[in-house]
Design a protein around this motif. Structure first.
Motif, PDB file in Angstrom:
ATOM      1  N   LEU A  89      18.263 -11.212 -18.912  1.00 20.12           N
ATOM      2  CA  LEU A  89      18.888 -10.744 -17.679  1.00 20.12           C
ATOM      3  C   LEU A  89      17.881  -9.891 -16.916  1.00 20.12           C
ATOM      4  N   HIS A  90      17.786 -10.150 -15.619  1.00 18.28           N
ATOM      5  CA  HIS A  90      16.961  -9.347 -14.718  1.00 18.28           C
ATOM      6  C   HIS A  90      17.900  -8.559 -13.806  1.00 18.28           C
ATOM      7  N   LEU A  91      17.563  -7.286 -13.565  1.00 17.21           N
ATOM      8  CA  LEU A  91      18.389  -6.435 -12.719  1.00 17.21           C
ATOM      9  C   LEU A  91      17.517  -5.892 -11.586  1.00 17.21           C
ATOM     10  N   TYR A  92      17.967  -6.123 -10.350  1.00 16.47           N
ATOM     11  CA  TYR A  92      17.248  -5.643  -9.173  1.00 16.47           C
ATOM     12  C   TYR A  92      18.094  -4.594  -8.467  1.00 16.47           C
ATOM     13  N   LEU A  93      17.402  -3.684  -7.783  1.00 15.69           N
ATOM     14  CA  LEU A  93      18.078  -2.633  -7.033  1.00 15.69           C
ATOM     15  C   LEU A  93      17.435  -2.525  -5.663  1.00 15.69           C
ATOM     16  N   VAL A  94      18.258  -2.355  -4.619  1.00 14.29           N
ATOM     17  CA  VAL A  94      17.736  -2.131  -3.278  1.00 14.29           C
ATOM     18  C   VAL A  94      18.762  -1.313  -2.494  1.00 14.29           C
ATOM     19  N   ARG A  95      18.283  -0.531  -1.539  1.00 16.29           N
ATOM     20  CA  ARG A  95      19.173   0.248  -0.683  1.00 16.29           C
ATOM     21  C   ARG A  95      19.519  -0.570   0.553  1.00 16.29           C
ATOM     22  N   ASP A  96      20.544  -0.126   1.309  1.00 17.58           N
ATOM     23  CA  ASP A  96      21.012  -0.947   2.431  1.00 17.58           C
ATOM     24  C   ASP A  96      20.039  -1.002   3.597  1.00 17.58           C
ATOM     25  N   ASP A  97      18.958  -0.214   3.569  1.00 17.28           N
ATOM     26  CA  ASP A  97      17.904  -0.361   4.573  1.00 17.28           C
ATOM     27  C   ASP A  97      16.755  -1.203   4.037  1.00 17.28           C
ATOM     28  N   ALA A  98      17.022  -1.932   2.935  1.00 16.01           N
ATOM     29  CA  ALA A  98      16.056  -2.832   2.287  1.00 16.01           C
ATOM     30  C   ALA A  98      14.872  -2.075   1.689  1.00 16.01           C
ATOM     31  N   SER A  99      15.083  -0.801   1.349  1.00 17.86           N
ATOM     32  CA  SER A  99      14.038  -0.011   0.698  1.00 17.86           C
ATOM     33  C   SER A  99      14.485   0.355  -0.715  1.00 17.86           C
ATOM     34  N   GLY A 100      13.606   1.075  -1.433  1.00 12.86           N
ATOM     35  CA  GLY A 100      13.962   1.555  -2.767  1.00 12.86           C
ATOM     36  C   GLY A 100      14.063   0.474  -3.820  1.00 12.86           C
TER      37      GLY A 100
ATOM     38  N   ILE B 110      25.563   6.865  -2.939  1.00 18.53           N
ATOM     39  CA  ILE B 110      25.109   8.222  -3.226  1.00 18.53           C
ATOM     40  C   ILE B 110      25.314   9.044  -1.953  1.00 18.53           C
ATOM     41  N   THR B 111      26.179  10.040  -2.028  1.00 20.05           N
ATOM     42  CA  THR B 111      26.521  10.823  -0.848  1.00 20.05           C
ATOM     43  C   THR B 111      25.443  11.871  -0.551  1.00 20.05           C
ATOM     44  N   GLY B 112      25.513  12.450   0.628  1.00 17.74           N
ATOM     45  CA  GLY B 112      24.578  13.490   1.036  1.00 17.74           C
ATOM     46  C   GLY B 112      23.613  12.995   2.087  1.00 17.74           C
ATOM     47  N   ASP B 113      22.769  13.903   2.543  1.00 17.38           N
ATOM     48  CA  ASP B 113      21.777  13.563   3.559  1.00 17.38           C
ATOM     49  C   ASP B 113      20.879  12.435   3.069  1.00 17.38           C
ATOM     50  N   THR B 114      20.585  11.519   3.977  1.00 22.65           N
ATOM     51  CA  THR B 114      19.803  10.333   3.621  1.00 22.65           C
ATOM     52  C   THR B 114      18.702  10.117   4.646  1.00 22.65           C
ATOM     53  N   ARG B 115      17.507   9.854   4.169  1.00 25.84           N
ATOM     54  CA  ARG B 115      16.381   9.548   5.050  1.00 25.84           C
ATOM     55  C   ARG B 115      16.189   8.029   5.073  1.00 25.84           C
ATOM     56  N   LEU B 116      16.838   7.384   6.033  1.00 28.22           N
ATOM     57  CA  LEU B 116      16.749   5.930   6.122  1.00 28.22           C
ATOM     58  C   LEU B 116      15.338   5.516   6.519  1.00 28.22           C
ATOM     59  N   ALA B 117      14.860   4.443   5.887  1.00 27.43           N
ATOM     60  CA  ALA B 117      13.503   3.961   6.139  1.00 27.43           C
ATOM     61  C   ALA B 117      13.549   2.884   7.215  1.00 27.43           C
ATOM     62  N   PRO B 118      12.782   3.034   8.308  1.00 32.36           N
ATOM     63  CA  PRO B 118      12.739   1.968   9.317  1.00 32.36           C
ATOM     64  C   PRO B 118      12.101   0.714   8.739  1.00 32.36           C
TER      65      PRO B 118
ATOM     66  N   VAL C 228      17.211   7.397  -8.769  1.00 29.27           N
ATOM     67  CA  VAL C 228      17.774   7.313  -7.420  1.00 29.27           C
ATOM     68  C   VAL C 228      17.486   8.653  -6.754  1.00 29.27           C
ATOM     69  N   THR C 229      16.456   8.676  -5.936  1.00 31.09           N
ATOM     70  CA  THR C 229      15.973   9.950  -5.404  1.00 31.09           C
ATOM     71  C   THR C 229      16.478  10.275  -4.009  1.00 31.09           C
ATOM     72  N   ASP C 230      17.259   9.401  -3.405  1.00 31.19           N
ATOM     73  CA  ASP C 230      17.782   9.660  -2.060  1.00 31.19           C
ATOM     74  C   ASP C 230      19.193   9.097  -1.968  1.00 31.19           C
ATOM     75  N   GLY C 231      19.931   9.561  -0.978  1.00 34.42           N
ATOM     76  CA  GLY C 231      21.287   9.090  -0.789  1.00 34.42           C
ATOM     77  C   GLY C 231      21.329   7.736  -0.109  1.00 34.42           C
ATOM     78  N   GLY C 232      22.539   7.254   0.114  1.00 36.04           N
ATOM     79  CA  GLY C 232      22.717   5.983   0.799  1.00 36.04           C
ATOM     80  C   GLY C 232      23.530   4.994  -0.008  1.00 36.04           C
ATOM     81  N   SER C 233      23.670   3.808   0.558  1.00 35.46           N
ATOM     82  CA  SER C 233      24.413   2.723  -0.073  1.00 35.46           C
ATOM     83  C   SER C 233      23.431   1.784  -0.764  1.00 35.46           C
ATOM     84  N   TYR C 234      23.647   1.538  -2.039  1.00 34.67           N
ATOM     85  CA  TYR C 234      22.744   0.728  -2.857  1.00 34.67           C
ATOM     86  C   TYR C 234      23.490  -0.465  -3.442  1.00 34.67           C
ATOM     87  N   ARG C 235      22.713  -1.418  -3.945  1.00 33.11           N
ATOM     88  CA  ARG C 235      23.312  -2.571  -4.611  1.00 33.11           C
ATOM     89  C   ARG C 235      22.425  -3.000  -5.784  1.00 33.11           C
TER      90      ARG C 235
END
Length: 284
Positions: free
Chosen positions: A101-112, A163-171, A131-138
């Motif tokens: 099984l392979h497990l991938y992780l990415v944030r909703d701005d396609a980073s991380g 992950i709740t709290g301030d989030t620095r979204l990546a352009p 998980v060092t920043d907030g935001g919506s992940y999958r």
């Protein structure tokens, strides 16, 4: 009946006669169903060719969360189960790219992006993740149940978490012909050419360094791995490089269903160390 009455009824009689002739013709032309035969079923909708991790279920399989990240930090425990079509935890898996099984992780701005390999005990997969920043992940769990063709598309199931709290979204970076990774430069050989949706395309990347083309080594059963996330939906397409990499050139056969940007994470191995870089590709 008087002649006047016949004249008034004549148009109606003509219409009735024409209708009877038409109905008789149609019934005569239609094929008769065999006696006692069941009516033909309606055609079923065409199923998806393969899963992309945007759902927690596909083809009878379900991913069930056990422990999910709830706050930012390092080495956060993650655990989940795969439930089979029989409603029981799936215990038997084929080996794909040296892992079950392979497990991938990415944030909703396609980073991380992360590429992980959980351990399996009893009926549960588990690992740890930073998980060092907030935001919506999958999370995207990619696997092949025992007995299925390993040469076909694996099953990919998704688990979102927040992950709740301030989030620095990546352009999203613009498409570029080159990217760097740990002293290596990767050059996309067709520059920033747009790809076409709905058809097979060839993506070629040449790896170079100050010392010249490096010797690429197999990584997880392939010369390199490419995880492409559709920026709008985060649907995952995973591809492996061709078995040969002449002049440190990696070739990937890909096909994207939709128009828009794709964020590509490319992993390759040199001298026992895995390196990763990213490209943005536009699909028209």
């Amino acid at each position: 009946m008087t002649v006047g009455k016949w004249r008034r009824l004549l148009p109606y009689l003509v219409l009735i006669t024409a209708g009877a002739i038409t109905i008789g013709y149609v019934l005569n032309e239609l094929p008769a169903a065999p006696s006692g035969a069941a009516p033909a079923p309606s055609p079923s909708p065409t199923p998806f060719m393969h899963s992309d991790g945007l759902s927690d279920s596909h083809d009878g399989y379900l991913i069930q969360p056990v422990t999910m990240p709830a706050k930012r930090g390092t080495a956060i425990p993650v655990a989940f189960r795969i439930i089979g079509p029989d409603g029981l935890p799936l215990r038997d898996y084929e080996t794909i790219q040296t892992k079950q099984l392979h497990l991938y992780l990415v944030r909703d701005d396609a980073s991380g992006y992360r590429h992980l390999h959980p351990e399996f005990a009893d009926d549960t997969w588990s690992t740890k993740v930073d998980v060092t920043d907030g935001g919506s992940y999958r999370f995207y769990a990619e696997f092949v149940p025992r007995g299925k063709d390993t040469l076909g598309h694996p099953t990919v199931l998704g688990l979102p978490f927040l992950i709740t709290g301030d989030t620095r979204l990546a352009p999203l970076p613009a498409p570029a012909p080159t990217a760097t990774a740990d002293g290596f430069t990767l050059t996309r050989l067709d520059g920033v050419t747009h790809l076409r949706a709905g058809r097979g395309e060839l993506l070629r990347f040449q790896v170079s360094s100050a010392a010249g083309p490096p010797v690429l080594e197999p990584h997880l059963g392939a010369m390199a791995h490419l995880s492409a996330f559709e920026v709008r939906t985060l649907g995952l397409t995973h591809a492996h490089a061709a078995a040969e990499a002449p002049d440190a050139t990696l070739a990937f056969h890909v096909e994207f269903a939709n128009r828009g940007e794709q964020r590509l994470y490319l992993e390759f191995k040199v001298a026992g160390q895995v390196h990763r870089t990213a490209f943005t590709v536009f699909v028209t």
